[in-house]
Design a protein around this motif. Structure first.
Motif: not given
Length: 431
Positions: A317-333
């Motif tokens: 989407n337009n927000y993801i398309s303009s993002s680059r270096h971000e804080k990330v939260e990964i839900t594994t389970v």
């Protein structure tokens, strides 16, 4: 009998009655407080890895060597085709602004005409329109709160159309011919004050359009993401762009997130990679959505070293398309079940009756894990299957598979679970 003695006897009897009553109240109070209970409620917990990473796309620059001011015809995240016009070129900023206003007016005129035609062909109920207005208002507020101003602007257009439709249904207006005439006049006035564009900018590739390159487009090799190292992430820098770069196209719909993970985290991640499982990522500063991703690679020097996790996704989407270096939260389970305090878990013996091969009934017993439930004034023991264990609570499966439980009976939603009590046993009566 002496009156004084009689009074003393009466006072003594009354004192005994009062003391007895007080004793009864104290005992009753202790009995009613013989157990403490907590309600079994649904709960979900997740294993989340907190890190930061770089978004990597297959990006190609769009250039323009002409002088003038650009007015873009597409927005970030829009799909474009080969040869499609990306922007019009005007002599000055005033012309560009006026031409954009003219485009907006054309859209309004088109929408009002369609609204008038659809109303007479297929009338919509007032209740439906009111619901549309309410939903649009909530959507605008939600997008504004999340900083999604372009989405809010788009929904604002839908809101105005719904309000106009309501006016027609309620009879406040018969049609929008007068409003259309006003818009046409405004359009004519603007056209008289500005010049037409003298050129266009087109794309030689198809994909997702992004209007603001950031200089990271060539920092990582899109085709070699499985070789990205921790040093590559640490040393990533933005490069100066040429003055003729006016946008870019994300050619491949698949994009990646490369982020640092610990050696301990890679153990569970490797299992998920082998299973091909879909996991979810959140980037709080970009969007509140949970983005589905798969594990593309885990790059490590050795199993004992921290590594680079590369996640793959095709959602845009337009927000993801303009993002680059971000804080990330990964839900594994994620684990779901009925939450029960650990101190409420006990062992007790349960029975079950079954038939042997000859059809005779036999009774079997087994010691199992479970909890005591207060059912009215009776204590009952229910077997549990624990799906997750936290520091001071467990999650229990409310619908375990057949033959998982020995007794066949388990805890249910809103059961009153005993978390404190003395001499607990199945069948005990609490008075």
């Amino acid at each position: 009998m002496d009156k004084l003695l009689f009074k003393r006897i009466i006072i003594g009897l009354l004192s005994i009655l009062i003391l007895s009553y007080i004793g009864y109240l104290l005992i009753s109070s202790n009995i009613t407080k013989a157990v403490d209970v907590e309600e079994a409620v649904s709960n979900t917990v997740s294993d989340v890895i907190h890190t930061e990473g770089y978004i990597i796309r297959d990006e190609n620059y769009i250039t323009n060597d002409s002088d003038g001011v650009l007015s873009y015809d597409v927005t970030d995240g829009d799909k474009i085709s080969v040869g499609q016009t990306i922007a019009d070129i005007y002599k000055n900023e005033t012309d560009a602004v006026y031409r954009q206003q003219i485009k907006d007016i054309n859209n309004q005129i088109s929408s009002l005409r369609m609204l008038s035609e659809s109303y007479y062909k297929d009338s919509v109920s007032l209740e439906t329109v009111n619901s549309q207005i309410e939903n649009n208002i909530f959507s605008i507020l939600n997008n504004v709160n999340q900083g999604k101003y372009s989405d809010a602007k788009s929904i604002n257009h839908d809101l105005l159309l719904s309000i106009c439709e309501r006016q027609m249904i309620t009879g406040n207006v018969k049609d929008f011919s007068e409003k259309i005439t006003q818009l046409k006049q405004k359009k004519t006035d603007l056209e008289a004050q500005c010049s037409e564009s003298y050129g266009t900018v087109t794309s030689d590739k198809a994909g997702y359009f992004i209007s603001h390159p950031d200089g990271y487009e060539s920092t990582f090799d899109y085709n070699k993401v499985n070789k990205i190292t921790l040093d590559d992430l640490k040393n990533a820098k933005s490069k100066k762009l040429s003055d003729n770069v006016v946008g870019k196209v994300v050619v491949d719909p698949d994009w990646y997130i490369a982020c640092k993970v610990s050696a301990d985290d890679t153990v569970e991640l490797a299992k998920l990679q082998n299973s091909g499982a879909t996991i979810y990522v959140q980037m709080p500063s970009v969007t509140t959505e949970k983005i589905p991703v798969t594990i593309h690679s885990i790059n490590q020097k050795s199993k004992k070293d921290d590594g680079v996790l590369v996640l793959c996704c095709d959602y845009m989407n337009n927000y993801i398309s303009s993002s680059r270096h971000e804080k990330v939260e990964i839900t594994t389970v994620s684990y779901s079940g009925l939450k029960v305090a650990k101190r409420a878990v006990h062992e007790d013996t349960v029975k079950r009756t079954k038939k042997d091969k000859k059809g005779n009934k036999i009774t079997e017993t087994k010691r199992v894990q479970g909890v005591y439930i207060l059912h009215g004034s009776e204590i009952r023991f229910k077997e549990i299957r624990i799906t997750y264990s936290g520091s001071d609570y467990v999650l229990c499966d409310p619908e375990p598979e057949d033959d998982t439980l020995f007794s066949g009976e388990t805890i249910e939603l809103y059961d009153q679970v005993v978390v404190r009590g003395d001499n607990l046993y199945d069948g005990k009566i609490i008075r």
